[in-house]
Design an enzyme around this catalytic site. Structure first.
Site, PDB file in Angstrom:
ATOM      1  N   LYS A 122      11.162 -12.589 -54.423  1.00 46.67           N
ATOM      2  CA  LYS A 122      11.154 -11.669 -53.284  1.00 46.67           C
ATOM      3  C   LYS A 122      12.298 -11.907 -52.298  1.00 46.67           C
ATOM      4  O   LYS A 122      12.806 -10.970 -51.676  1.00 46.67           O
ATOM      5  CB  LYS A 122       9.813 -11.771 -52.546  1.00 46.67           C
ATOM      6  N   SER A 134       8.512 -14.799 -62.281  1.00 47.42           N
ATOM      7  CA  SER A 134       8.880 -14.246 -60.979  1.00 47.42           C
ATOM      8  C   SER A 134       8.419 -15.066 -59.786  1.00 47.42           C
ATOM      9  O   SER A 134       8.943 -14.911 -58.687  1.00 47.42           O
ATOM     10  CB  SER A 134       8.336 -12.821 -60.854  1.00 47.42           C
ATOM     11  N   GLU A 167       5.237  -5.107 -45.525  1.00 49.12           N
ATOM     12  CA  GLU A 167       3.888  -5.135 -46.093  1.00 49.12           C
ATOM     13  C   GLU A 167       3.866  -6.245 -47.129  1.00 49.12           C
ATOM     14  O   GLU A 167       4.907  -6.651 -47.635  1.00 49.12           O
ATOM     15  CB  GLU A 167       3.561  -3.783 -46.727  1.00 49.12           C
TER      16      GLU A 167
END
Length: 393
Positions: free
Chosen positions: A90, A379, A112
């Site tokens: 991220k 990830s 969010e």
């Protein structure tokens, strides 16, 4: 596949676009212009690259999982995004967008989050750049992701509980959009996935494509060729699009997206928008969404908080329709089994989201050819999920 980029209005075929209130159209045009200018600015690219290297810890390794490979009977490499600062992919996107927000003169960040990783990554860059930050998060996700919520607060970010709807990611995005409409002049909405109105799906994809660019270089050095399969989990779709995008023109590389099968394929029990959804508009874009017969957004479920989104990025919808990528479903139990398998064979605790991709490799193992090479995008790391796993046990 003739086209990779969307058209000038943000459409990939019939998917994408900008379905937003008039108030936000001006903001989206401002964002589009600012991003186009930033892409042409060598200094901006150098600044992003500097932080990715010196702060985030790129490039991330491409690790050959020897014991896992022997177990499943095919060569498996793991793209180790779990080793980055904040523990997931991220931050590739939050670094880029936060620097873009600063360039645009915005004073405040909002975001969010579902699994909490995007929230932590946004809180991290907000602290780095000295910007106040609010993160919207569904009450159910707050309960499931206490560690990430605490991290965000430690970093100086206000976590805003969302008590409406299903109290998960869909509703967190709704509230973040409401905030943005109200404070659009001073606030930058740092969207976390390849979803939402144009240009967000392109911006997030571009910042995340560093994953696939590195993977291409690394696998060529390690194997002397490109992989046969690139596998990644799909919720909104940022980690998968990040690794898929640089391989789109390589037709021999099979792109595999893995969705959350949850507890089964009845509506409300899973998060498999591409496999079980229908066309519709959600959060400003046309894509595949999970909805009931009356067109109401359906509740979702996944053991992985980051995969329980009711829609998916429009470019994924296009890749499915054109056949360039294939999308499969993995249930909670199989994902948890893969979590334990990698933990005990390789000493790596994967995020439950990434565990879905690992489970697909294990489930598909009998179909691989002898010399196939598979790259799995790991990830994120599983620290955030240990409470969920403990409850499961």
């Amino acid at each position: 596949m003739k086209k990779i980029l969307p058209d000038t209005k943000g459409h990939w075929g019939k998917f994408g676009g900008k379905f937003v209130p008039e108030t936000l159209m001006v903001a989206l045009e401002e964002l589009s212009s600012a991003y186009k200018e930033a892409k042409k600015d060598k200094k901006f690219s150098e600044e992003v690259d500097y932080f990715l290297r010196q702060y985030v810890g790129r490039p991330s390794p491409l690790y050959y999982a020897d014991r896992f490979s022997k177990k499943v009977g095919v060569k498996v490499y793991l793209k180790r995004e779990d080793l980055l600062h904040t523990g997931a992919h991220k931050i590739n996107n939050t670094i880029g967008q936060a620097l873009l927000a600063k360039r645009m003169g915005k004073k405040r960040l909002i975001a969010e989050t579902g699994a909490g990783q995007h929230g932590v990554a946004t809180a991290t860059v907000a602290a780095l750049l000295g910007m106040p930050c609010d993160v919207y998060m569904g009450e159910d996700d707050i309960a499931r992701q206490k560690l990430n919520v605490f991290k965000m607060r430690l970093l100086g970010t206000r976590v805003v509980p969302v008590k409406t709807g299903s109290k998960t990611l869909k509703d967190a995005i709704n509230e973040a959009l409401r905030d943005w409409v109200t404070n659009v002049r001073t606030t930058y909405y740092l969207l976390g996935s390849v979803v939402g109105p144009y240009p967000y799906p392109v911006i997030v994809r571009d910042f995340q494509s560093v994953i696939g660019k590195e993977t291409r270089r690394q696998i060529r050095k390690l194997e002397g060729r490109l992989p046969d399969y690139v596998v990644a989990c799909v919720g909104g779709g940022s980690n998968s699009m990040g690794i898929f995008y640089p391989f789109l023109k390589d037709k021999k590389v099979k792109l595999i997206g893995v969705e959350a099968g949850g507890l089964g394929l009845a509506l409300g029990k899973h998060g498999a928008s591409l496999n079980k959804g229908t066309e519709g508009v959600l959060h400003g874009a046309k894509t595949y969404i999970l909805q009931d017969k009356d067109g109401q957004i359906a509740p979702t479920h996944s053991v992985a908080p980051g995969l329980d989104y009711s829609g998916v990025g429009p470019e994924h919808a296009y890749l499915k329709e054109t056949g360039r990528a294939s999308y499969y479903i993995v249930k909670d139990k199989d994902a948890l089994d893969a979590f334990f398998m990698l933990s005990r064979l390789e000493g790596i605790l994967p995020a439950l989201e990434s565990s879905h991709a690992l489970a697909w490799v294990r489930n598909f193992s009998s179909n691989f050819k002898k010399n196939d090479v598979v790259v799995v995008n790991l990830s994120g790391r599983g620290d955030k999920d240990v409470d969920i796993v403990e409850d499961y046990l």
